[in-house]
Design a protein around this motif. Sequence first.
Motif, mmCIF file in Angstrom:
data_model
loop_
_atom_site.group_PDB
_atom_site.id
_atom_site.type_symbol
_atom_site.label_atom_id
_atom_site.label_comp_id
_atom_site.label_asym_id
_atom_site.label_seq_id
_atom_site.Cartn_x
_atom_site.Cartn_y
_atom_site.Cartn_z
ATOM 1 N N ALA A 2 0.824 -1.202 0.000
ATOM 2 C CA ALA A 2 0.000 0.000 0.000
ATOM 3 C C ALA A 2 0.860 1.255 0.000
ATOM 4 C CB ALA A 2 -0.928 -0.011 1.208
ATOM 5 N N LEU A 3 1.911 1.250 0.807
ATOM 6 C CA LEU A 3 2.806 2.405 0.840
ATOM 7 C C LEU A 3 3.451 2.638 -0.525
ATOM 8 C CD1 LEU A 3 4.632 2.074 4.278
ATOM 9 C CD2 LEU A 3 2.988 3.812 3.583
ATOM 10 N N ALA A 4 3.916 1.540 -1.144
ATOM 11 C CA ALA A 4 4.519 1.669 -2.478
ATOM 12 C C ALA A 4 3.491 2.177 -3.473
ATOM 13 C CB ALA A 4 5.062 0.308 -2.928
ATOM 14 N N GLY A 5 2.296 1.599 -3.408
ATOM 15 C CA GLY A 5 1.259 1.982 -4.356
ATOM 16 C C GLY A 5 0.848 3.429 -4.219
ATOM 17 N N LEU A 6 0.643 3.868 -2.993
ATOM 18 C CA LEU A 6 0.189 5.238 -2.787
ATOM 19 C C LEU A 6 1.287 6.255 -3.102
ATOM 20 C CD1 LEU A 6 -1.887 4.725 0.481
ATOM 21 C CD2 LEU A 6 -2.683 4.769 -1.883
ATOM 22 N N THR A 7 2.551 5.855 -2.973
ATOM 23 C CA THR A 7 3.661 6.757 -3.316
ATOM 24 C C THR A 7 3.623 7.117 -4.794
ATOM 25 O OG1 THR A 7 5.070 5.851 -1.575
ATOM 26 C CG2 THR A 7 6.171 7.019 -3.364
ATOM 27 N N THR A 8 3.445 6.122 -5.653
ATOM 28 C CA THR A 8 3.418 6.399 -7.092
ATOM 29 C C THR A 8 2.182 7.205 -7.476
ATOM 30 O OG1 THR A 8 2.290 4.300 -7.585
ATOM 31 C CG2 THR A 8 4.687 4.296 -7.629
ATOM 32 N N VAL A 9 1.084 6.996 -6.766
ATOM 33 C CA VAL A 9 -0.126 7.763 -7.064
ATOM 34 C C VAL A 9 0.118 9.246 -6.798
ATOM 35 C CG1 VAL A 9 -2.543 8.124 -6.476
ATOM 36 C CG2 VAL A 9 -1.633 5.813 -6.560
ATOM 37 N N VAL A 10 0.697 9.559 -5.649
ATOM 38 C CA VAL A 10 0.985 10.959 -5.322
ATOM 39 C C VAL A 10 1.915 11.563 -6.366
ATOM 40 C CG1 VAL A 10 2.018 12.519 -3.625
ATOM 41 C CG2 VAL A 10 0.637 10.589 -2.846
ATOM 42 N N LEU A 11 2.952 10.827 -6.742
ATOM 43 C CA LEU A 11 3.926 11.317 -7.717
ATOM 44 C C LEU A 11 3.258 11.690 -9.042
ATOM 45 C CD1 LEU A 11 7.462 9.960 -8.401
ATOM 46 C CD2 LEU A 11 5.896 10.192 -10.307
ATOM 47 N N ILE A 12 2.418 10.802 -9.557
ATOM 48 C CA ILE A 12 1.866 11.023 -10.898
ATOM 49 C C ILE A 12 0.744 12.045 -10.880
ATOM 50 C CG2 ILE A 12 0.853 9.884 -12.911
ATOM 51 C CD1 ILE A 12 2.272 7.317 -11.918
ATOM 52 N N LEU A 13 -0.001 12.135 -9.775
ATOM 53 C CA LEU A 13 -1.023 13.176 -9.683
ATOM 54 C C LEU A 13 -0.394 14.562 -9.698
ATOM 55 C CD1 LEU A 13 -3.401 11.573 -7.037
ATOM 56 C CD2 LEU A 13 -3.982 12.084 -9.416
ATOM 57 N N ILE A 14 0.715 14.727 -8.987
ATOM 58 C CA ILE A 14 1.401 16.025 -8.999
ATOM 59 C C ILE A 14 2.006 16.292 -10.368
ATOM 60 C CG2 ILE A 14 3.309 17.346 -7.999
ATOM 61 C CD1 ILE A 14 2.761 15.978 -5.351
ATOM 62 N N LEU A 15 2.525 15.243 -11.025
ATOM 63 C CA LEU A 15 3.008 15.387 -12.401
ATOM 64 C C LEU A 15 1.887 15.907 -13.303
ATOM 65 C CD1 LEU A 15 5.046 14.735 -14.769
ATOM 66 C CD2 LEU A 15 3.911 12.514 -14.901
ATOM 67 N N GLY A 16 0.708 15.305 -13.211
ATOM 68 C CA GLY A 16 -0.410 15.728 -14.047
ATOM 69 C C GLY A 16 -0.830 17.157 -13.765
ATOM 70 N N GLN A 17 -0.915 17.524 -12.476
ATOM 71 C CA GLN A 17 -1.326 18.889 -12.138
ATOM 72 C C GLN A 17 -0.327 19.922 -12.643
ATOM 73 O OE1 GLN A 17 -4.308 20.217 -10.101
ATOM 74 N NE2 GLN A 17 -3.456 21.526 -11.681
ATOM 75 N N SER A 18 0.954 19.621 -12.533
ATOM 76 C CA SER A 18 1.968 20.580 -12.985
ATOM 77 C C SER A 18 1.905 20.775 -14.491
ATOM 78 C CB SER A 18 3.365 20.111 -12.568
ATOM 79 O OG SER A 18 3.724 18.908 -13.226
ATOM 80 N N ARG A 19 1.581 19.725 -15.236
ATOM 81 C CA ARG A 19 1.508 19.852 -16.704
ATOM 82 C C ARG A 19 0.261 20.611 -17.145
ATOM 83 N NH1 ARG A 19 6.057 18.082 -14.789
ATOM 84 N NH2 ARG A 19 7.357 16.948 -16.260
ATOM 85 N N VAL A 20 -0.840 20.465 -16.417
ATOM 86 C CA VAL A 20 -2.043 21.229 -16.743
ATOM 87 C C VAL A 20 -1.796 22.711 -16.509
ATOM 88 C CG1 VAL A 20 -4.437 21.693 -16.091
ATOM 89 C CG2 VAL A 20 -3.653 19.336 -16.314
ATOM 90 N N PHE A 21 -1.262 23.067 -15.357
ATOM 91 C CA PHE A 21 -0.990 24.475 -15.064
ATOM 92 C C PHE A 21 0.122 25.022 -15.956
ATOM 93 C CE2 PHE A 21 -2.748 25.268 -10.504
ATOM 94 C CZ PHE A 21 -4.025 25.179 -11.019
ATOM 95 N N PHE A 22 1.061 24.161 -16.353
ATOM 96 C CA PHE A 22 2.106 24.571 -17.303
ATOM 97 C C PHE A 22 1.471 25.033 -18.608
ATOM 98 C CE2 PHE A 22 4.650 23.166 -20.990
ATOM 99 C CZ PHE A 22 5.780 23.953 -20.827
ATOM 100 N N ALA A 23 0.533 24.253 -19.131
ATOM 101 C CA ALA A 23 -0.148 24.612 -20.380
ATOM 102 C C ALA A 23 -0.959 25.892 -20.212
ATOM 103 C CB ALA A 23 -1.046 23.469 -20.835
ATOM 104 N N MET A 24 -1.625 26.048 -19.076
ATOM 105 C CA MET A 24 -2.433 27.247 -18.842
ATOM 106 C C MET A 24 -1.555 28.485 -18.716
ATOM 107 S SD MET A 24 -5.176 25.568 -16.170
ATOM 108 C CE MET A 24 -6.259 26.995 -16.051
ATOM 109 N N SER A 25 -0.394 28.341 -18.093
ATOM 110 C CA SER A 25 0.530 29.472 -17.978
ATOM 111 C C SER A 25 1.108 29.850 -19.332
ATOM 112 C CB SER A 25 1.668 29.119 -17.011
ATOM 113 O OG SER A 25 1.178 28.868 -15.728
ATOM 114 N N ARG A 26 1.405 28.863 -20.145
ATOM 115 C CA ARG A 26 1.943 29.126 -21.483
ATOM 116 C C ARG A 26 0.936 29.883 -22.339
ATOM 117 N NH1 ARG A 26 4.457 23.958 -24.199
ATOM 118 N NH2 ARG A 26 2.266 23.360 -24.312
ATOM 119 N N ASP A 27 -0.346 29.684 -22.053
ATOM 120 C CA ASP A 27 -1.403 30.389 -22.788
ATOM 121 C C ASP A 27 -1.744 31.738 -22.166
ATOM 122 O OD1 ASP A 27 -1.695 28.385 -24.676
ATOM 123 O OD2 ASP A 27 -3.214 27.315 -23.520
ATOM 124 N N GLY A 28 -1.095 32.077 -21.041
ATOM 125 C CA GLY A 28 -1.327 33.366 -20.409
ATOM 126 C C GLY A 28 -2.465 33.400 -19.415
#
Length: 489
Positions: free
Chosen positions: A331-357
Amino acid sequence: MRVFRTKSVERSIQDTDEPGHRLRRDLSALDLTVFGVGVIIGTGIFVLTGEVAKEKSGPAVALSFVAAGIACALAALCYAEFASTVPVAGSAYTFSFATLGELPAWIIGWDLVLELALAAATVAVGWSGYARTLLSDLGWDLPTSVAGEHAAFNIPAALIVLVVTGVLVFGVKISSRVNAVIVAIKILIVLFVIVAGLFFIKGANYHPFVPKAVPTPEAHGGKTPLIQVIFGFVPSTYGWAGVFAGAAIVFFAFIGFDIVATAAEETKKPQRDMPVGIIASLAICTALYVAVSLVVVGIENYRQLSVDAPLADAFKAIGHSGFATIVSVGALAGLTTVVLILILGQSRVFFAMSRDGLLPAWLAEVHPKYGTPARMTVIIGVIVAVIAGLVPLSALADLVNIGTLFAFVVVSIGVVLLRRTRPDLPRSFRVPASPVVPILSVLACVYLMLNLPVETWIRFVVWMLIGFVIYFSYGYAHSRAGKPSVESR
C-alpha cells in the motif's frame, strides 16, 4: 465572443517548440502504461474496497468496480483519440481550448485541480495512515497528533508529497524509472493478495451477493445522493442502488488513466503510444480491482471489513499478521506512485495554462538542466503538502470524483465537436462507433455524478464560481489567444 475563441490544434502543437517552454520527449508506450498503472492502483484498491463493501454494495463491490470501469473505458477511448491528435501538455484543458473555447478551457483546467491536486493530497493522507499502521506493527507508534487522518498536522503526508515533488523536478525520465520500480513492487503484492487470499475464501461470505436494499431515511441532507433528491427516492444502502452508489465512490480508484494524456508532450511517438498507454493501463487495473475485491469479501464478511485498511485487516482477522504487513508495504509503495503522478499531471495542466497566459507566464519556464516546469512543480508540491497536512481524507474524496467526471464529460463532447469542426486533422486513433461511444460516455459519467452527495455538488458549484472570478480578474486580460503570437480560429 472572445471568451469562446478557440486555439487551433496547429498553434497548440507549435507552442510546444517555444524556447524556454520545450519539454523533453523521453517517454515510450511502456513508460505511459506504467505511469497509468502506477497512479490508478492506489487508494481504491487498498482503502475504498472495504468502505464500499461495508456501507454500499456488500459482496457486489466487484460489480461497482465493473460499472465504474465501463464508464472509464468509454471516456478512455475519447481521451485516446484526443491525446494522439493533439499531443500537447494539458490533457482535458488543451482539448477543450481546441474545441469549446477559452472560458470552457479555463473552467476545465480549474476543475482539474479537484482531480489532481486534491487527489494527491487525499492519497497522501491515505499513505500516512498505512505508514502509521506499518510502523506500529514494527513497534514504533506515532502520536495521533502528527500522523493519521485526524492529526493536527499530518507530518508523514506532507513529507511524502515533498519527496515526490523533488523527484519530479529532476526530470520526467527519472520519475518514470522510480515509478517503474515501485509499480513492479506494487503489482507483485497485489498478485500476492489475490493468490494468498484464494486459500482463505469462504463461499458463505458471498451470500447474498447483492444484499437486499435497506431503507435509510435518516441519511438525509448533504449526504443524500443528488439522484435521490431529484427523483424522490428513499435513501438506501445495498441492493442495485447501492451497487451504483458504490460505483460513484470507487470511481476514485480509476482516476489516473486520463493523467497519461497530460504527458503527451513528453512522449516520443504520441500518435502511437498515447492510445496504448491509456487503454492498456485501464484494462490491467480493472482486472486487478475486480479480482482483489472478490478475494477480500470472500476472506471476511463484508459487515466486518475494515474501512481504514481493509486488505491488511482482513488478513489480520484470519490470523495472518505477517501477510497484513506485506500488504501494508504494498500500500505504501502503491500510494507513493499515485501521489507522484497526480502532482506530475497537475503541474503539466498548469504549465499549459501558464503558457497560454491564463496563469502567470513565468510559471511556465522550463528548467534549463532538467527540462521540467520546476517552478510550477515546486509550488504545486508545497500547496499539496499543506493541504495533505491539514485536511482529512473524508473531506476530499467525493469532490475529487465529481471534478474528474466533469472533465470526462467535456472531453467526450469535445471529441464529437472536433470531428465536425476539423475533419481534416490526421487521427492515428479514432473512437469506434462515434458519436455513439462518446454519448454513452457522457451519459455514464453524468449518472455517476448524480449518485454523489448533494453536499459534494454544492462544494463543486462554489469551486467553479471561484474559478470564474479568477478568470475574469486575471486570465481574460492576460490571455495570449487572439494576440499575434497565437493563432485562433
